[in-house]
Design a protein around this motif. Structure first.
Motif, short mmCIF file in Angstrom:
data_model
loop_
_atom_site.label_atom_id
_atom_site.label_comp_id
_atom_site.label_asym_id
_atom_site.label_seq_id
_atom_site.Cartn_x
_atom_site.Cartn_y
_atom_site.Cartn_z
N VAL A 1 92.94 6.22 2.98
CA VAL A 1 92.97 6.59 1.01
C VAL A 1 91.83 7.92 0.84
CG1 VAL A 1 91.98 4.86 -1.29
CG2 VAL A 1 92.36 3.94 1.09
N LYS A 2 92.41 8.48 0.15
CA LYS A 2 92.38 9.86 -0.14
C LYS A 2 91.92 9.75 -2.26
CE LYS A 2 94.59 12.83 2.40
NZ LYS A 2 95.55 13.66 3.08
N LEU A 3 90.96 10.62 -2.03
CA LEU A 3 90.42 11.47 -3.17
C LEU A 3 91.15 12.59 -3.76
CD1 LEU A 3 87.01 10.09 -2.72
CD2 LEU A 3 88.71 8.90 -3.89
N VAL B 1 97.18 6.68 -1.67
CA VAL B 1 97.41 5.53 0.30
C VAL B 1 98.01 6.28 0.85
CG1 VAL B 1 97.30 3.47 0.67
CG2 VAL B 1 95.75 3.89 -1.61
N GLN B 2 97.70 6.76 2.19
CA GLN B 2 99.32 7.26 3.31
C GLN B 2 98.55 6.31 3.79
OE1 GLN B 2 98.46 11.25 4.18
NE2 GLN B 2 98.79 12.31 2.38
N GLU B 3 100.23 6.15 4.84
CA GLU B 3 100.18 5.73 5.87
C GLU B 3 98.79 6.40 6.94
OE1 GLU B 3 103.57 6.33 7.85
OE2 GLU B 3 103.22 5.33 9.57
N ILE C 1 103.76 15.24 8.11
CA ILE C 1 103.07 16.56 7.28
C ILE C 1 102.20 15.81 6.49
CG2 ILE C 1 102.80 18.73 5.74
CD1 ILE C 1 103.01 19.74 8.95
N PHE C 2 101.02 15.49 6.46
CA PHE C 2 99.93 14.62 5.14
C PHE C 2 99.48 15.80 4.22
CE2 PHE C 2 97.21 15.71 8.49
CZ PHE C 2 95.96 15.88 8.55
N GLU C 3 99.54 17.09 4.04
CA GLU C 3 98.93 17.79 2.95
C GLU C 3 99.19 19.69 3.86
OE1 GLU C 3 97.64 18.10 0.42
OE2 GLU C 3 95.10 18.23 0.98
N GLY D 1 87.35 18.41 1.45
CA GLY D 1 86.65 18.11 2.59
C GLY D 1 86.90 17.06 3.72
N GLY D 2 87.78 16.47 2.43
CA GLY D 2 87.76 14.69 3.24
C GLY D 2 86.52 13.68 2.58
N ARG D 3 85.70 14.02 1.72
CA ARG D 3 84.36 13.46 1.80
C ARG D 3 85.31 12.13 1.00
NH1 ARG D 3 79.49 14.31 2.03
NH2 ARG D 3 79.63 16.82 2.95
N THR E 1 84.37 8.87 8.64
CA THR E 1 84.19 9.43 7.99
C THR E 1 84.95 11.06 8.55
OG1 THR E 1 82.24 9.85 8.20
CG2 THR E 1 82.02 8.52 6.32
N PHE E 2 85.55 11.76 7.59
CA PHE E 2 86.27 13.18 7.68
C PHE E 2 85.68 13.84 7.03
CE2 PHE E 2 88.82 9.03 7.58
CZ PHE E 2 89.57 8.89 9.01
N VAL E 3 84.74 14.09 6.81
CA VAL E 3 83.53 15.36 6.63
C VAL E 3 84.17 16.50 7.73
CG1 VAL E 3 81.56 16.90 5.48
CG2 VAL E 3 81.99 14.11 5.14
N VAL F 1 97.40 14.20 17.22
CA VAL F 1 96.40 15.21 17.35
C VAL F 1 96.59 15.76 15.72
CG1 VAL F 1 95.93 17.66 18.10
CG2 VAL F 1 96.64 16.22 19.55
N THR F 2 95.39 15.27 15.10
CA THR F 2 95.50 16.26 13.76
C THR F 2 95.44 18.23 13.54
OG1 THR F 2 94.43 14.64 13.10
CG2 THR F 2 94.68 16.22 11.37
N THR F 3 96.23 18.52 13.38
CA THR F 3 96.83 19.94 13.96
C THR F 3 96.99 21.00 12.61
OG1 THR F 3 97.70 19.50 15.73
CG2 THR F 3 97.82 21.81 14.66
N LEU G 1 100.41 23.92 6.46
CA LEU G 1 101.29 22.96 6.57
C LEU G 1 99.98 21.67 7.55
CD1 LEU G 1 105.42 23.58 7.17
CD2 LEU G 1 103.35 23.06 5.35
N GLU G 2 99.74 20.88 7.08
CA GLU G 2 98.84 19.91 7.69
C GLU G 2 98.95 18.26 8.40
OE1 GLU G 2 96.00 21.91 4.77
OE2 GLU G 2 95.46 19.90 4.89
N GLY G 3 99.09 18.42 9.26
CA GLY G 3 99.74 17.49 9.70
C GLY G 3 98.87 16.42 11.33
P1 ATP Z 1 91.22 20.19 2.08
O1 ATP Z 1 91.78 20.35 0.72
O2 ATP Z 1 90.44 21.09 2.60
O3 ATP Z 1 92.60 20.82 3.55
P2 ATP Z 1 91.50 17.85 2.05
O4 ATP Z 1 90.49 16.88 0.85
O5 ATP Z 1 92.54 17.90 1.31
O6 ATP Z 1 90.50 18.15 2.56
P3 ATP Z 1 92.97 16.65 4.52
O7 ATP Z 1 93.25 17.78 4.63
O8 ATP Z 1 93.84 16.12 3.22
O9 ATP Z 1 92.39 16.58 3.02
O10 ATP Z 1 92.26 15.33 4.77
C1 ATP Z 1 91.41 14.88 4.97
C2 ATP Z 1 90.90 14.51 6.47
O11 ATP Z 1 91.29 12.82 6.96
C3 ATP Z 1 92.04 15.49 7.36
O12 ATP Z 1 91.72 16.53 8.34
C4 ATP Z 1 92.68 14.51 8.75
O13 ATP Z 1 91.70 14.02 9.76
C5 ATP Z 1 92.71 12.78 7.85
N1 ATP Z 1 93.94 13.24 7.43
C6 ATP Z 1 93.81 13.38 6.47
N2 ATP Z 1 95.15 12.42 5.96
C7 ATP Z 1 95.66 11.66 7.63
C8 ATP Z 1 96.57 10.39 7.32
N3 ATP Z 1 97.83 10.34 6.96
N4 ATP Z 1 96.79 10.01 8.82
C9 ATP Z 1 95.41 10.55 9.81
N5 ATP Z 1 94.79 11.33 9.44
C10 ATP Z 1 95.11 12.02 8.20
#
Ligand code: ATP
Length: 341
Positions: free
Chosen positions: A137-139, A178-180, A288-290, A144-146, A232-234, A185-187, A276-278
């Protein structure tokens, strides 16, 4: 011509690259950080000092930047620091696609752009939906994941989101996405789209090191469960990654698809750095999730060039320098309007 950026995030790399290419540089700096950036005086010609980031759009500051014939390079923290309104309306030429800021600040619009581009994405849910398997669940806002959390059911999603609304981390449950949760490997893939050369370059890749998710794997799973530790994902920093060469065609294909979609839906389309972040899974599928339409902090790893930037340029070409090189080429060809918006 001067190149300016907010003194934070990847600014030292941007100044370094701009100097290399012969530009004047301007650091837009918070008063209390001035002492630090003064240590890099050899990379910075002028300081524009602010008491807070929101002052960027004040007439005085804009006037000063205009008088210095400035191009502003927005980095990953730009919109978060100055706010979307100022980021979009500032009357200074921006290296990059201004129109992407609004899309990036809306998690749903962002994922929709990727989907329309034909890039595989994780399954998406709204707060209140029934969910399958672990979800993240992403805000909103690049924090940075906080505040992100993992949930196993629709009820857990609602409970966690309500807690974060109470804590003031988000205003409304509708702001969360909310994402699956993808396993692999997160790249982070770093690209540069050159309108001048008409090509997409892969300039690097990195892995983010995040606390505590990356520390948890050092403990046996039963201890994590027994103590009830929650991931957590900081972000703490970035690690370099050289990709298997067999992954590169797919990575480049996604980058091209991203450029093409932004050109269709947000003309003139993305300009310069994007990421691209995936997650790469065990069948080498990449979802790609972001994305980020600006320079990401992971490029700071390659200030002396990356294994990929050498393939294109055969000289130390950081993302910061690549930005300045594009501006330089555009000026030489009298095509500056193709790289700024
Ligand atoms: P930024 O804008 O600095 O890239 P953010 O706040 O947008 O950061 P994301 O990069 O979307 O945050 O996500 C933060 C972390 O959460 C990722 O680096 C990854 O570890 C994890 N993450 C995000 N989405 C997923 C997903 N769908 N599946 C698995 N892990 C995820």
């Amino acid at each position: 011509m001067s190149i300016a950026t907010l003194a934070s995030h990847s600014s030292l790399q941007i100044f370094h690259g701009a100097k290399f290419e012969g530009f004047r540089t301007i650091a837009i700096v918070l008063r209390d950080r001035l002492w630090f950036y003064e240590q890099f005086r050899h990379l910075i010609d002028d300081f524009v000092i602010l008491n807070n980031w929101r002052e960027l759009c004040s007439p005085d500051v804009v006037g000063k930047l205009q008088s210095l014939n400035t191009i502003l390079v927005p980095h990953g923290s730009y919109v978060e620091y100055v706010g979307l309104d100022c980021a979009e309306r500032i009357e200074i030429p921006i290296f990059g696609l201004r129109g992407l800021f609004r899309v990036e600040s809306d998690q749903w619009a962002k994922m929709e752009l990727l989907r329309r581009a034909g890039i595989p994405i994780p399954r998406l849910y709204g707060v209140g939906d029934e969910v399958h398997g672990p979800v993240i669940v992403k805000l909103p806002g690049a924090k940075g994941g906080r505040g992100y959390f993992i949930a196993r059911s629709g009820e857990e999603v609602i409970k966690g989101v309500e807690e974060r609304v109470r804590e003031g981390l988000i205003k409304s449950p509708r702001d969360a996405i909310v994402q699956e949760y993808l396993i692999g490997v997160t790249t982070y893939f770093h690209y540069f789209y050159s309108p001048i050369l008409g090509r997409v370059e892969i300039l690097g890749a990195d892995i983010r090191y995040e606390t505590n998710i990356d520390g948890l794997r050092r403990l046996p799973p039963d201890v994590i469960i027994e103590v009830g530790l929650k991931p957590t994902f900081v972000v703490v920093g970035n690690l370099p990654l050289v990709l298997r060469e067999s992954l590169l065609p797919k990575v480049l294909d996604y980058g091209i698809k991203f450029v093409e979609e932004t050109r269709r839906s947000l003309p003139p389309g993305v300009i310069g750095p994007f990421s691209l972040e995936g997650v790469i899974d065990d069948e080498t599928n990449i979802r790609i999730f972001e994305f980020s339409g600006r320079i990401v902090a992971g490029t700071n790893l390659y200030i002396g060039g990356s294994p990929y930037s050498y393939l294109y340029w055969n000289e130390p070409m950081s993302m910061g320098r690549r930005i300045a090189r594009e501006i330089k080429m555009a000026i030489e060809r009298d095509e500056l309007d193709r790289v700024v918006t």
